[in-house]
Motif scaffolding. Structure first.
Motif, short mmCIF file in Angstrom:
data_model
loop_
_atom_site.label_atom_id
_atom_site.label_comp_id
_atom_site.label_asym_id
_atom_site.label_seq_id
_atom_site.Cartn_x
_atom_site.Cartn_y
_atom_site.Cartn_z
N GLU A 195 28.68 10.11 23.77
CA GLU A 195 29.50 11.20 24.29
C GLU A 195 28.68 12.48 24.18
OE1 GLU A 195 33.15 11.04 22.13
OE2 GLU A 195 33.63 9.07 22.95
N MET A 196 28.27 12.78 22.93
CA MET A 196 27.33 13.88 22.78
C MET A 196 25.92 13.27 22.81
SD MET A 196 26.76 16.48 19.62
CE MET A 196 25.80 15.33 18.65
N GLY A 197 25.64 12.43 21.81
CA GLY A 197 24.38 11.71 21.78
C GLY A 197 23.16 12.60 21.76
N LEU A 198 22.08 12.02 22.19
CA LEU A 198 20.79 12.70 22.21
C LEU A 198 20.73 13.59 23.44
CD1 LEU A 198 17.83 12.83 21.11
CD2 LEU A 198 17.36 10.83 22.50
N ASN A 199 20.68 14.91 23.21
CA ASN A 199 20.79 15.78 24.41
C ASN A 199 19.47 15.98 25.15
OD1 ASN A 199 19.54 17.62 22.76
ND2 ASN A 199 21.43 18.74 22.28
N ALA A 200 18.37 15.43 24.65
CA ALA A 200 17.11 15.56 25.38
C ALA A 200 17.00 14.51 26.49
CB ALA A 200 15.94 15.43 24.42
N ILE A 201 17.96 13.60 26.54
CA ILE A 201 17.99 12.64 27.66
C ILE A 201 19.33 12.79 28.36
CG2 ILE A 201 17.95 10.20 28.31
CD1 ILE A 201 16.29 9.60 25.87
N THR A 202 19.27 12.99 29.67
CA THR A 202 20.52 13.11 30.42
C THR A 202 20.58 12.02 31.48
OG1 THR A 202 19.41 14.76 31.79
CG2 THR A 202 20.87 15.59 30.08
N THR A 203 21.82 11.66 31.84
CA THR A 203 22.01 10.61 32.83
C THR A 203 22.97 11.13 33.91
OG1 THR A 203 23.73 9.72 31.39
CG2 THR A 203 21.61 8.65 31.28
N PRO A 204 22.41 11.85 34.91
CA PRO A 204 23.26 12.46 35.95
C PRO A 204 24.13 11.43 36.67
CG PRO A 204 20.96 13.11 36.20
CD PRO A 204 20.98 12.08 35.15
N ASN A 205 23.64 10.22 36.84
CA ASN A 205 24.47 9.15 37.40
C ASN A 205 24.01 7.82 36.81
OD1 ASN A 205 22.29 8.06 39.02
ND2 ASN A 205 22.58 9.87 40.33
N SER A 206 24.65 6.74 37.21
CA SER A 206 24.42 5.47 36.52
C SER A 206 23.04 4.87 36.81
CB SER A 206 25.51 4.47 36.88
OG SER A 206 25.41 4.19 38.25
#
Lengths: 599, 334
Positions: A195-206
């Protein structure tokens, strides 16, 4: 008298038994058609035929972990390809061809932003886990998040912790002083998994994943080719089967999946029904079952291979002396063996602080007897080829050169060494400490060989042996200790995490790499030219121009005589003639396990 | 007799505590005395090129910062009362006798140890049967036919058996029977799974291990028998007109066997703790190989566990021998 006679008979019997055994044939193996060293450059027994057979690996060791997020063993990186799909991987082909990066789970190499800080990967939309669930970019992110739980999964590399942007300002400040306060603690501590997790990796879509780096790092594609970028389904990593126990049944995206695993004894893999060869062209699913027998006697491992009980030694470090002699003297066995360079360098660090005068260091380079040193490591077949550069020939960017006549005058150029000593202002030589690992027989022999060679020109060495477990953490890897104990020379060995100059040279020669403990730049090379070349490479996203930088650094290190290369390590690997698609993979320095089949 | 057993059991517990304290001191206290910090120790349990925070995470997880007596207290408490560990995603309860949590394999040590016992027990018991029957029989016949060809050949062979190390005889046996003639394949198969395969696959290690011991036992039995058969009471027995068979087995062998029983108890106890060389030579995954693996990995909880278990087996075997002695000779109970 009588007793003596009987004892003589017993001894005779034992000798006869040995002789019979030495001449033993190997009836269970098929007739071979390959040649010695053939698998170094060619695929031996190429075939795409599926069989119901079982491929058997033997191992004289146990793995650090079968969890792809928690292993740092070269042979495990090769082996986990059978049940994992990282974002990128190495092309499945013989020799240096196998050092090419190709997309695996990703659809293409990472796209880097103009400032070099964002790397974007798109993943294939139709790859499935072994349970049929479709892989998403969140699963890739979760897999990487697991590698931050260093208290539970302590073995794997730390590239993500070092390269990714810090979680927040507190973390950034803490990391500067070697801490991790406020940094992302991994999914087992963080209550908001995914939900928050590691914010240096983002996943804009699946199907998209974006890595945000702290500094530009042009080799990032190599980082995501390490098995740690394998997707992990968060629901699989829960309860009694998650965390540290994930190693007992890691979820598979590769051609095989775990059927059973008795920790450190036997691992059985079976076909993964949800694997699609179209999405994973670098791996094959040709046999019905793969068995690994761990923790065997090395002699048994060697004999099992020759007798055909086992198909391969998973460790990939080659056979030992007894089997070596048998293989090399039996033509039919020799035809099924390869004597290959595996990308590992044996060398000695020459510390620039303890021996500040370059001519004194050059004297060491010239005086060293490369032949006795080579013998110390096992000779030309299972020891290695005399080395003249820091980078071994199978590293991308390698260029051949020989500044100190190691090949033309392998027993040592005494005249040149004496000349350098005069230039150094110490024509009668000098005294320095020589550190080595006293529980490694080859290191001991090499240290003694070096001692004898240097003695010839008046360089006296004081040998200091240390235990392997604390060699880097407490002794040779602690500059303050090295200085106070006058350790001018330290024996070492090095293999790269990825096959280019950065992977091989950075930790050995970048000024930034000098650490107060656990130091790997033991020579303490802190040269402005070398440092700026590394910085230039990190910001250069053009592979070709980056490739031209590495030989320059290699030459600079050698010109400073900060490293005495000894051998490019070689291994004598045996391949069962029944096994198909066998070839040396230059990246792993052993056979490629992802594509093997059986006749 | 019951007081005797209780007394011995209490002594066993105290002995085990002493053994564990000594082992603990060797692995946990000595490095500290040699100047190694908890951080240095933790650095051995992380991967290559670790970052400092990674080492500190392990230091915390392994509880290395606590004073050594506190760590020992925790160790003892876990054995008596059990302990709960976390594997990251769930709590793992390790019931008493909890011998700790492996630092490398991330599993409770006790089940790992127990899983290795069947292999070691199969190896030890099978070999013991062979060497006891073979060794004693050869010893008796050699003593009775002293100076004969049989005596000379068997005693020379016995000398070879005692002198040749297992990693030599084992390798020869493997080369001949496993690789050359391919008669035996040494892979452990559970006795409940397939008793026939179990026996067939273990024959080679049994014989190799028994060769070493039966040689020893043959020589001991022979010496004991020779001594006993010269005793006055044997002469008396013969003078009484007892048949020779009764003289040999009832009066001679029985007396000669008493010291053999003591050694047998010790040897069996020792083997139960792991026949390290035999298991290594034949790649049998028993307590011996487990010990090597634990030492290779510097897995301190595993090393502690295996030392304690091995001591336990030796002490118990000794106790059984003592009890048997006490049954035979009431003076022992005094």
């Amino acid at each position: 008298m009588n007793r003596r006679k009987s004892l003589g008979l017993v001894a005779l019997g034992a000798t006869a038994a040995l002789a019979v055994a030495a001449c033993g044939s190997s009836p269970s193996t098929a007739k071979t058609t390959s040649a010695f060293d053939e698998a170094i450059t060619k695929v031996v027994n190429p075939s795409n035929a599926k069989t119901n057979g079982t491929l058997v690996f033997d191992a004289a060791v146990t793995p650090d972990s079968t969890d792809y997020d928690n292993t740092y063993y070269a042979f495990m990186w090769d082996f986990v390809r059978l049940y994992s799909m990282p974002l990128m991987t190495y092309k499945s082909c013989p020799g240096t061809c196998g050092e090419q990066l190709v997309p695996d789970l990703a659809t293409g190499p990472g796209v880097v932003s103009d400032n070099g800080l964002e790397w974007t990967y798109h993943i294939q939309p139709d790859v499935k886990f072994q349970n049929g669930v479709t892989v998403t970019s969140e699963d890739v992110k979760y897999g990487i998040e697991r590698t931050f739980a260093k208290n539970i999964l302590p073995n794997g590399p730390t590239y993500y912790q070092v390269l990714l942007a810090p979680q927040n300002a507190t973390c950034a400040a803490s990391m500067a002083s070697g801490g991790n306060t406020g940094c992302y603690p991994g999914p087992y501590v963080d209550p908001s998994v995914n939900e928050m997790g590691l914010n240096a990796i983002t996943t804009p879509n699946s199907t998209t994943i974006v890595f945000h780096l702290a500094h530009p790092f042009s080799d990032f594609n190599y980082v995501v080719a390490i098995p740690q970028s394998t997707p992990v389904l968060p629901s699989w990593d829960t309860g009694a089967h998650g965390g540290a126990n994930f190693q007992l049944d890691p979820i598979s995206t590769g051609p095989y999946e775990f059927q059973s695993y008795t920790l450190n004894k036997q691992l059985v893999l079976v076909r993964n029904p949800n694997w699609n060869p179209a999405t994973d062209p670098q791996a094959k699913q040709l046999v019905n079952k793969i068995i690994v027998n761990w923790n065997m006697n090395q002699n048994t491992v060697d004999q099992d291979q020759i007798a055909g009980y086992a198909d391969m030694d998973i460790q990939g470090l080659g056979v030992q002396t007894a089997a070596k002699d048998k293989i090399l003297t039996t033509p039919s066995l020799k035809a099924d063996a390869d004597d290959a360079i595996n990308g590992f360098l044996r060398f000695a660090y020459i510390n620039e602080q303890v021996i500040p005068n370059v001519h004194c260091r050059e004297a060491i380079e010239y005086a060293a007897n490369k032949v006795t040193l080579q013998d110390a490591y096992g000779g030309s077949i299972i020891g290695g080829q005399i080395a003249t550069t820091v980078m071994p020939p199978n590293i991308l960017g390698y260029k051949s050169f020989d500044l100190y006549n190691a090949v033309s005058d392998p027993t040592g150029d005494i005249a040149a060494a004496k000349q350098q000593l005069s230039l150094c202002g110490k024509p009668n030589g000098f005294t320095t400490g020589l550190a080595y690992r006293s529980d490694r027989p080859q290191d001991v022999l090499a240290a003694q060989a070096l001692e004898a060679a240097l003695n010839q020109v008046g360089i006296k060495t004081v040998l200091s042996g240390y235990p392997t477990g604390t060699y880097y953490s407490n002794y040779a890897g602690v500059p303050a200790y090295v200085h106070s104990h006058d350790l001018g020379i330290s024996m070492g060995g090095w293999g790269a995490d990825w096959p280019d100059g950065y992977g091989f040279l950075d930790e050995l020669s970048n000024g930034n790499s000098i650490a107060p403990a656990g130091n790997t730049n033991i020579s303490e090379i802190n040269d402005p030219t070398i440092n700026s070349l590394f910085a230039e490479a990190a910001n250069d996203n053009n592979a070709a121009s980056r490739l031209a930088i590495w030989p320059q650094i290699d030459k600079d290190i050698m010109a400073q005589a900060a490293i005495l290369p000894i051998v490019y390590q070689k291994v004598l690997l045996y391949r069962n003639p029944n096994v198909t698609n066998v070839y040396m993979d230059d990246y792993y320095g052993m056979y490629n396990y992802a594509v093997l089949g059986l006749k | 007799m019951i007081t005797f057993i209780i007394r011995r059991l209490l002594a066993t517990v105290i002995l085990l505590i002493i053994v564990s304290a000594l082992t603990f001191a060797i692995f946990f206290l000595l490095p500290r005395l040699a100047g190694e910090t908890p951080y240095d120790l933790a650095a051995r349990y992380v991967g290559r090129n670790p970052i400092p925070s990674q080492i500190r995470a392990m230091e915390t997880r392994l509880g290395l910062s606590a004073p050594v007596p506190v760590q020992f207290g925790r160790f003892l408490k876990a054995i008596v009362a059990g302990e709960t560990y976390t594997n990251g995603t769930s709590k793992v309860y390790c019931p008493a006798p909890c011998l700790g949590y492996s630092w490398r394999n991330e599993q409770p040590v006790w089940p790992l140890l127990v899983s290795n016992i069947p292999v070691t027990a199969s190896l030890a018991i099978g070999a013991a049967v062979i060497w006891l029957i073979g060794g004693v029989a050869i010893g008796v016949v050699s003593a009775l036919k002293r100076g004969s060809l049989f005596d000379r050949v068997s005693m020379s062979t016995a000398l070879a058996g005692v002198s040749l190390p297992i990693f030599f005889t084992g390798q020869i046996a493997l080369l001949l029977f496993s690789y050359h003639w391919q008669i035996f394949n040494v892979t452990y198969v559970g006795i409940t799974q397939n008793p026939l395969e179990w026996a067939k696959n273990l024959i080679l290690p049994w014989i190799v291990l028994a060769f070493l011991y039966s040689a020893l036992y043959a020589r001991l039995t022979r010496a004991g028998m020779l001594e006993t058969m010269n005793e006055d009471y044997i002469r008396t027995a013969r003078a009484k007109g007892l048949p020779e068979r009764t003289v040999i087995f009832k009066h001679g062998l029985r007396a000669a066997l008493t010291p053999i029983l003591t050694i047998f108890g010790m040897d069996l106890g020792l083997l139960f703790g792991g026949a390290i060389l035999t298991e290594l030579t034949f790649s049998l995954h028993g307590l011996g190989l487990f010990t090597i693996e634990a030492i290779d990995n510097s897995d301190l909880p595993e090393i502690m566990g295996v030392v304690l278990l091995a001591s336990f087996f030796i002490i118990i075997a000794n106790m059984v021998v003592d009890i048997l002695y006490a049954v035979i000779d009431p003076r022992v109970r005094l």
